[in-house]
Scaffold this active site. Structure first.
Site, PDB file in Angstrom:
ATOM      1  N   GLU A 163       0.815  -1.217   0.000  1.00 51.52           N
ATOM      2  CA  GLU A 163       0.000   0.000   0.000  1.00 51.52           C
ATOM      3  C   GLU A 163       0.852   1.271   0.000  1.00 51.52           C
ATOM      4  O   GLU A 163       0.860   2.039   0.971  1.00 51.52           O
ATOM      5  CB  GLU A 163      -0.958   0.000   1.188  1.00 51.52           C
ATOM      6  N   GLU A 316      -6.624  -7.501  -1.175  1.00 49.06           N
ATOM      7  CA  GLU A 316      -7.082  -7.509   0.216  1.00 49.06           C
ATOM      8  C   GLU A 316      -8.507  -7.008   0.292  1.00 49.06           C
ATOM      9  O   GLU A 316      -8.892  -6.067  -0.402  1.00 49.06           O
ATOM     10  CB  GLU A 316      -6.255  -6.545   1.082  1.00 49.06           C
ATOM     11  N   GLU A 364      -3.919  -4.666  14.992  1.00 50.23           N
ATOM     12  CA  GLU A 364      -5.050  -5.144  14.202  1.00 50.23           C
ATOM     13  C   GLU A 364      -5.687  -6.402  14.781  1.00 50.23           C
ATOM     14  O   GLU A 364      -6.244  -7.227  14.060  1.00 50.23           O
ATOM     15  CB  GLU A 364      -4.606  -5.341  12.751  1.00 50.23           C
ATOM     16  N   PHE A 366      -8.335  -6.891  16.330  1.00 50.19           N
ATOM     17  CA  PHE A 366      -9.784  -7.074  16.154  1.00 50.19           C
ATOM     18  C   PHE A 366     -10.217  -7.049  14.688  1.00 50.19           C
ATOM     19  O   PHE A 366     -11.407  -7.060  14.397  1.00 50.19           O
ATOM     20  CB  PHE A 366     -10.554  -6.021  16.960  1.00 50.19           C
TER      21      PHE A 366
HETATM   22  C1  GLA Z   1      -4.466  -2.661   4.649  1.00 50.03           C
HETATM   23  C2  GLA Z   1      -3.093  -3.245   4.866  1.00 50.03           C
HETATM   24  C3  GLA Z   1      -3.117  -4.448   5.735  1.00 50.03           C
HETATM   25  C4  GLA Z   1      -4.073  -4.278   6.875  1.00 50.03           C
HETATM   26  C5  GLA Z   1      -5.427  -3.958   6.348  1.00 50.03           C
HETATM   27  C6  GLA Z   1      -6.465  -3.830   7.420  1.00 50.03           C
HETATM   28  O1  GLA Z   1      -5.092  -3.103   3.539  1.00 50.03           O
HETATM   29  O2  GLA Z   1      -2.417  -3.523   3.680  1.00 50.03           O
HETATM   30  O3  GLA Z   1      -1.806  -4.661   6.198  1.00 50.03           O
HETATM   31  O4  GLA Z   1      -3.623  -3.249   7.690  1.00 50.03           O
HETATM   32  O5  GLA Z   1      -5.361  -2.733   5.683  1.00 50.03           O
HETATM   33  O6  GLA Z   1      -7.695  -3.415   6.927  1.00 50.03           O
END
Ligand code: GLA
Length: 682
Positions: A163, A316, A364, A366
């Site tokens: 990301e 994702e 993360e 939860f």
């Molecule tokens: C993003 C990140 C992941 C995670 C998700 C959670 O997409 O790439 O590592 O943090 O968000 O929603």
């Protein structure tokens, strides 16, 4: 600045999906768990039908516990185990999050915010894309991984970082921004001219005086801000391409990608698209919003368009709730299934999740996962298994294309420049307008491509320009050519306002388009809170009962176009609000205001009729909340609503999901989906 895509890579993902079928899986972070659990993970993956997992995304501290000390043993074991279970791996360079030691040894690798505060380790993403030291360390670990695993049979795809969307305003960024500006402008005079620095005494004597747009006493120069955004996207892209090239140099033949974030404002994805072998995206629609389903459809159309129509990867999504919103609503199993099928319908050949096993520790803990804290004896895991089975039934759609006859113009610099402060209204938001226009077509079952300004438009019967603040000569020429040869063009307000440096084009607006639209304007004004009535002229035979305008209007004069409607009251009373101009074989509509939904839909319907654009159903009328789109030979029908819906489907079909025959009418329960294939086509 985008490198040419090596032709060999174009179909690499297609080959993978051709072999595996639709890819299904998600992020797998074994480094966060004791190794005793790994075997159970692999076995449960097999049970769920998982065939692709992304490994290693945040594993840098485990792979390189101290500078130069590498520990790949655990990863060897994980890759072997996954391979033994027939699960393919999308192997990630771990560079989205450096270990704390990097920032301690090299503080200049850490990003600085606009207030001059240096951000530290303890969360993630603490790097500046400008830092040579960070980039060298990133390339070094990427190279070591690639050299070690390039021939590992489990590794079928590479994933660089995660990301990309980091921004830095510190000294490292200032240095790189200046180099980027030198390259772009050559001389400081050219920069001063482009930026209009005589306003507010901003004139620079040398590139060394230029800074990123850090905290300032008042509004920033919009041209400086625009260039800093361009630079930031470029600097991030360089981080990606350096690691990608290192992987290729190690001999990788697998597709190499990174996960985009939809309409993320820090990355100009038209610039990035050619640098990845497969477009991949992370999607977290907020189903608390009434427009979530059409908004995410727009993102999916963007992803397909970025890849020139080739299948893309949903890298994702959440199987149920996220944990990063202030209030996190769960997804039902039907919703999670529908979200996944929607992505397939709109061109995805991979349906992956964040993440495989729900985290026990960390920020993360939860966030939902395919395998929840409670384990495999859960509804969520059962629904994951059911989804895996559904996706296996959709093998016939793998590789299928969506044919769109409508193109919607969108680009990042235009969006950035349009939303700089100090404009007629902050209520006009580019993305919101693109979403509204797209939604009207989504409701009609009409497939849409997103188009970069200046691109060839010959594939499109209709071209829509909801709000393109910057229109350059090549884009204007492409629009003209499209109308000349018969396309319908609809241009929304406050388009064609500025040049590539965010400088206003002087003369009656839209300067480069006014001959084409046959109308020109002299001022843009914010409209009052109460909607302004727009009165239809007799020429507008399909006008809705009530047409209204709000947000922004333009004082227009018809210069050859027919006036379809005029502002009825207020500052613009009597001036044209909607016009139509025949040019060559086609027609151009111009909207002098943000129109209410009914008025906008009526104009778009006229334009679609004139262009002969049909949807997936007769008359372009789908029941409310039903999405319909054709991919290859398959007609996808998705019911996003709360009630049962009926869709007329002429001819005998079979639903690939239920294996049921559908003759004449498809009945969809709430949250249901069908993937229909004509029976004689089987
Ligand atoms: C993003 C990140 C992941 C995670 C998700 C959670 O997409 O790439 O590592 O943090 O968000 O929603």
């Amino acid at each position: 600045m985008a490198a040419t895509l090596h032709p060999r890579r174009v179909d690499a993902f297609g080959e993978l999906a051709g072999e595996l079928g639709l890819c299904f899986g998600g992020d797998y972070n074994p480094e966060q768990w004791p190794r005793e659990i790994w075997r159970e993970d692999a076995e449960l993956m097999v049970r769920a039908g998982v065939n692709l997992v992304t490994v290693g995304v945040f594993s840098w501290a485990r792979l390189e516990p101290s500078p130069g000390e590498r520990d790949f043993g655990w990863l060897d074991e994980v890759l072997d185990l996954l391979h033994a279970h027939g699960i393919a791996v999308d192997l990630a360079t771990p560079t989205a999050s450096p270990p704390p030691w990097l920032g301690i040894l090299h503080p200049e690798t850490l990003p600085v915010n606009p207030d001059g505060v240096r951000l530290v380790a303890g969360s993630r993403n603490q790097f500046t894309p400008a830092s040579r030291v960070y980039r060298e360390h990133a390339v070094s670990i990427a190279t070591a991984m690639a050299e070690r695993y390039v021939d590992h049979p489990a590794v079928r795809m590479w994933h660089v970082g995660n990301e990309f969307g980091q921004i830095d305003f510190g000294d490292e960024a200032a240095r790189e921004f200046r180099l980027w500006l030198r390259e772009r402008y050559g001389t400081i005079e050219a920069l001063n001219n482009a930026w209009g620095t005589l306003v507010w005494a901003q004139r620079y004597r040398d590139f060394d005086e230029v800074l990123p747009p850090r905290r300032m006493p008042y509004l920033v120069n919009p041209a400086q801000s625009l260039d800093f955004r361009r630079y930031t996207s470029w600097a991030l892209q360089r981080v990606f391409t350096e690691q990608r090239d290192a992987i290729r140099e190690a001999g990788a033949t697998q597709p190499i990608t990174t996960n985009f974030m939809g309409f993320e404002p820090l990355t100009d994805l038209w610039e990035w698209a050619a640098d990845v072998d497969v477009i991949a995206d992370d999607q977290y629609p907020d189903h608390g919003s009434a427009t979530a389903s059409s908004d995410i459809a727009l993102v999916q159309d963007l992803m397909r368009s970025l890849g020139g129509g080739r299948p893309w990867a949903l890298m994702e999504q959440a199987v149920s709730a996220t944990s990063w919103r202030p209030h996190n609503l769960p997804k039902s199993a039907d919703r999670a299934r529908l979200d996944s099928l929607q992505a397939v319908a709109r061109g995805a050949d991979a349906i992956c999740f964040f993440q495989w096993r729900q985290a026990r520790t960390g920020a993360e803990r939860f966030h939902s996962a395919l395998l929840p804290h409670a384990g495999a004896d859960t509804e969520v895991f059962a629904s994951a298994c059911a989804l895996g089975a559904d996706l296996q039934k959709l093998r016939p759609v793998v590789g299928g294309r969506v044919a769109a006859s409508v193109g919607v113009l969108f680009d990042w610099p235009s969006w950035w420049a349009a939303e700089e402060p100090g404009r007629p209204t902050e209520r006009l938001r580019t993305l919101e307008q693109v979403q509204r226009w797209h939604r009207a077509l989504w409701r009609r079952g009409i497939a849409v491509d997103l188009v970069k300004p200046g691109a060839d438009l010959s594939a499109y019967a209709a071209v829509l320009v909801p709000h393109s603040y910057i229109v350059e000569t090549d884009a204007a020429a492409a629009l003209r050519a499209a109308v000349q040869r018969g396309a319908s063009l609809v241009v929304g307000p406050f388009s064609g306002v500025a040049d590539a440096h965010a400088g206003i084009l002087t003369g009656r607006s839209p300067v480069l388009l006014r001959d084409l639209v046959g109308v020109s304007g002299e001022e843009w004004v914010g409209l009052p809170d109460a909607p302004t009535r727009v009165a239809a002229e007799s020429a507008w035979t399909t006008a809705p009962a009530v047409a209204e305008a709000s947000v922004l209007g333009e004082r227009l004069r018809a210069d050859g176009a027919e006036v379809l409607a005029r502002f009825e009251d207020g500052h613009l009373a009597g001036a044209p609000a909607i016009t139509r101009h025949r040019v060559g074989e086609g027609t151009a509509w111009y909207l002098g205001a943000v129109l209410s939904d009914a008025a906008l839909a009526a104009v778009l319907d006229d334009a679609l009729d004139a262009a002969g654009v049909t949807g997936v159903v007769p008359d372009r009328v789908l029941p409310e909340d039903v999405e319909g789109i054709r991919r290859g030979d398959a007609l996808f029908l998705l019911n996003h609503g709360e009630g049962t819906r009926h869709v007329t489907v002429p001819g005998p079909h079979r639903d690939l999901l239920s294996d049921a025959d559908v003759d004449g009418q498809a009945t969809l329960a709430p949250g249901a989906a069908m993937v229909l294939i004509e029976r004689h086509a089987e």
